[in-house]
Enzyme design. Structure first.
Site, PDB file in Angstrom:
ATOM      1  N   ASP A 130       0.842  -1.020   0.179  1.00 26.06           N
ATOM      2  CA  ASP A 130      -0.026   0.107   0.090  1.00 26.06           C
ATOM      3  C   ASP A 130       0.908   1.418   0.063  1.00 26.06           C
ATOM      4  O   ASP A 130       1.661   1.512   1.021  1.00 26.06           O
ATOM      5  CB  ASP A 130      -1.000  -0.095   1.351  1.00 26.06           C
ATOM      6  N   GLY A 149      -9.593   4.615  -6.013  1.00 23.20           N
ATOM      7  CA  GLY A 149      -8.306   4.242  -5.956  1.00 23.20           C
ATOM      8  C   GLY A 149      -7.096   4.802  -4.832  1.00 23.20           C
ATOM      9  O   GLY A 149      -7.432   5.073  -3.986  1.00 23.20           O
ATOM     10  N   VAL A 150      -6.157   4.600  -5.618  1.00 25.41           N
ATOM     11  CA  VAL A 150      -4.911   5.317  -4.858  1.00 25.41           C
ATOM     12  C   VAL A 150      -4.997   6.729  -4.317  1.00 25.41           C
ATOM     13  O   VAL A 150      -4.630   7.003  -3.329  1.00 25.41           O
ATOM     14  CB  VAL A 150      -3.468   5.120  -5.586  1.00 25.41           C
ATOM     15  N   ASP A 151      -5.616   7.456  -5.234  1.00 26.44           N
ATOM     16  CA  ASP A 151      -5.710   8.773  -4.923  1.00 26.44           C
ATOM     17  C   ASP A 151      -6.703   8.917  -3.756  1.00 26.44           C
ATOM     18  O   ASP A 151      -6.222   9.862  -2.614  1.00 26.44           O
ATOM     19  CB  ASP A 151      -6.737   9.622  -6.159  1.00 26.44           C
ATOM     20  N   THR A 206      -3.702   2.277 -14.723  1.00 25.35           N
ATOM     21  CA  THR A 206      -3.866   0.889 -14.872  1.00 25.35           C
ATOM     22  C   THR A 206      -5.263   0.297 -14.001  1.00 25.35           C
ATOM     23  O   THR A 206      -5.475  -0.885 -14.016  1.00 25.35           O
ATOM     24  CB  THR A 206      -2.871  -0.284 -14.550  1.00 25.35           C
ATOM     25  N   GLY A 207      -5.853   1.065 -13.209  1.00 21.95           N
ATOM     26  CA  GLY A 207      -6.974   0.752 -12.290  1.00 21.95           C
ATOM     27  C   GLY A 207      -8.215   1.310 -13.020  1.00 21.95           C
ATOM     28  O   GLY A 207      -8.612   1.068 -14.067  1.00 21.95           O
ATOM     29  N   ALA A 208      -8.643   2.483 -12.441  1.00 19.78           N
ATOM     30  CA  ALA A 208      -9.893   3.336 -13.008  1.00 19.78           C
ATOM     31  C   ALA A 208      -9.814   3.576 -14.434  1.00 19.78           C
ATOM     32  O   ALA A 208     -10.666   3.714 -15.341  1.00 19.78           O
ATOM     33  CB  ALA A 208     -10.300   4.341 -12.053  1.00 19.78           C
ATOM     34  N   TYR A 209      -8.429   4.182 -14.694  1.00 25.15           N
ATOM     35  CA  TYR A 209      -8.404   4.368 -16.148  1.00 25.15           C
ATOM     36  C   TYR A 209      -7.672   3.306 -17.131  1.00 25.15           C
ATOM     37  O   TYR A 209      -7.706   3.600 -18.529  1.00 25.15           O
ATOM     38  CB  TYR A 209      -6.988   5.574 -16.149  1.00 25.15           C
TER      39      TYR A 209
HETATM   40  N1  AR6 Z   1      -1.379   1.418  -2.891  1.00 25.17           N
HETATM   41  C1  AR6 Z   1      -0.710   1.058  -3.983  1.00 25.17           C
HETATM   42  N2  AR6 Z   1      -1.575   1.031  -5.293  1.00 25.17           N
HETATM   43  C2  AR6 Z   1      -2.800   1.268  -5.203  1.00 25.17           C
HETATM   44  C3  AR6 Z   1      -3.443   1.596  -3.807  1.00 25.17           C
HETATM   45  C4  AR6 Z   1      -2.597   1.727  -2.852  1.00 25.17           C
HETATM   46  N3  AR6 Z   1      -3.001   2.210  -1.786  1.00 25.17           N
HETATM   47  N4  AR6 Z   1      -4.650   1.741  -4.314  1.00 25.17           N
HETATM   48  C5  AR6 Z   1      -5.155   1.349  -5.461  1.00 25.17           C
HETATM   49  N5  AR6 Z   1      -3.970   1.079  -6.110  1.00 25.17           N
HETATM   50  P1  AR6 Z   1      -6.224   3.877  -9.796  1.00 25.17           P
HETATM   51  P2  AR6 Z   1      -5.885   5.383 -12.290  1.00 25.17           P
HETATM   52  C6  AR6 Z   1      -3.489   0.588  -7.275  1.00 25.17           C
HETATM   53  O1  AR6 Z   1      -7.692   3.442 -10.011  1.00 25.17           O
HETATM   54  O2  AR6 Z   1      -6.176   3.931 -13.172  1.00 25.17           O
HETATM   55  C7  AR6 Z   1      -8.886   7.616  -9.049  1.00 25.17           C
HETATM   56  O3  AR6 Z   1     -10.340   7.861  -8.771  1.00 25.17           O
HETATM   57  C8  AR6 Z   1      -4.577   0.020  -8.190  1.00 25.17           C
HETATM   58  O4  AR6 Z   1      -4.944  -1.330  -7.895  1.00 25.17           O
HETATM   59  O5  AR6 Z   1      -6.028   4.479  -8.361  1.00 25.17           O
HETATM   60  O6  AR6 Z   1      -4.547   6.045 -12.617  1.00 25.17           O
HETATM   61  C9  AR6 Z   1      -8.312   9.118  -9.757  1.00 25.17           C
HETATM   62  O7  AR6 Z   1      -9.015  10.212  -8.768  1.00 25.17           O
HETATM   63  C10 AR6 Z   1      -4.192   0.204  -9.701  1.00 25.17           C
HETATM   64  O8  AR6 Z   1      -3.153  -0.907  -9.821  1.00 25.17           O
HETATM   65  O9  AR6 Z   1      -5.516   5.024 -10.827  1.00 25.17           O
HETATM   66  C11 AR6 Z   1      -8.558   9.148 -11.114  1.00 25.17           C
HETATM   67  O10 AR6 Z   1      -9.987   9.597 -11.349  1.00 25.17           O
HETATM   68  C12 AR6 Z   1      -3.210   1.469  -9.531  1.00 25.17           C
HETATM   69  O11 AR6 Z   1      -2.945   1.689  -8.287  1.00 25.17           O
HETATM   70  C13 AR6 Z   1      -8.277   7.734 -11.504  1.00 25.17           C
HETATM   71  O12 AR6 Z   1      -8.875   6.897 -10.552  1.00 25.17           O
HETATM   72  C14 AR6 Z   1      -3.907   2.646 -10.274  1.00 25.17           C
HETATM   73  O13 AR6 Z   1      -5.323   2.479 -10.114  1.00 25.17           O
HETATM   74  C15 AR6 Z   1      -6.924   7.538 -12.051  1.00 25.17           C
HETATM   75  O14 AR6 Z   1      -7.081   6.093 -12.432  1.00 25.17           O
END
Ligand code: AR6
Length: 189
Positions: free
Chosen positions: A17, A39-41, A133-136
């Site tokens: 994390d 997500g991470v944000d 690689t998550g929401a995007y």
């Molecule tokens: N630590 C490490 N990695 C994480 C954590 C964490 N605590 N939480 C999630 N991940 P994403 P994006 C991973 O969706 O695709 C947000 O709403 C997750 O499993 O966080 O760039 C923003 O506000 C994945 O592998 O980011 C934007 O609107 C990675 O982090 C949008 O999502 C990225 O997933 C950005 O989407």
């Protein structure tokens, strides 16, 4: 965990994390509004506390009135996090399984500008999540290659950063990054 030496600097891949990392900086996969999200944000804002959002609001009122463009990066303090700084960047949005050339370029810029921001702040260690690689929705296979190549290229030229970590949230993501890293380093031999 994997540890590789690139030009005398440490490149680390680990499962974890990112909000728990003790690097001087951590990177946030934000959106252009800089107002938080899932997500991470969401995790970074929750654990870091309101100071991060307050600083993001100031950035929106001054330098980036229309939002942070994809590929750019900007720093705030880390609030209650162990990290002193959060570097916010915005990756590309992938609508299909394959990444377009434009999306590849934006992802590369997101990593490069985050690294440049860190270097300008004098940060010696930084952690990245797997941006976009998550929401995007970008493929981890393709995104990991771009992420790793951009970081390796930077570490070969930069003299401020001593350690870059990829902190991957799932074992699956970690395994794909590991495979990409092995391929990149094999091709360099
Ligand atoms: N630590 C490490 N990695 C994480 C954590 C964490 N605590 N939480 C999630 N991940 P994403 P994006 C991973 O969706 O695709 C947000 O709403 C997750 O499993 O966080 O760039 C923003 O506000 C994945 O592998 O980011 C934007 O609107 C990675 O982090 C949008 O999502 C990225 O997933 C950005 O989407």
């Amino acid at each position: 965990m994997i540890l590789k030496s690139i030009n005398g600097k440490r490149l680390v891949l680990k499962i974890g994390d990112i909000t728990e990392e003790d690097t001087e900086g951590i990177v946030n996969a934000a959106n252009s509004s800089l107002m938080g999200g899932g997500g991470v944000d969401g995790a970074i804002h929750r654990k870091g506390g309101p100071v991060i959002l307050e600083e993001c609001k100031k950035i929106r009122e001054t330098v980036y009135k229309d939002g942070l463009p994809p590929g750019k990066a900007v720093a705030t303090s880390g609030g209650n996090l162990k990290a002193k700084y959060v570097i916010h960047t915005v990756g590309p949005i992938c609508r299909s399984e394959k990444m377009t050339e434009r999306n590849k370029e934006v992802l590369k810029e997101a990593y490069k500008n985050s690294l440049l921001t860190a270097s300008e702040l004098g940060i010696r260690s930084i952690s990245f999540p797997s941006i976009s690689t998550g929401a995007y929705g970008c493929s981890v296979e393709e995104a990991s290659k771009i992420a790793l190549e951009t970081v390796i290229d930077f570490l070969k030229r930069d003299n401020v950063l001593e350690e870059v970590r990829f902190v991957l949230f799932t074992k699956d993501t970690y395994e794909i990054y590991k495979k990409s890293l092995n391929e990149i380093l094999k091709n360099e031999d």
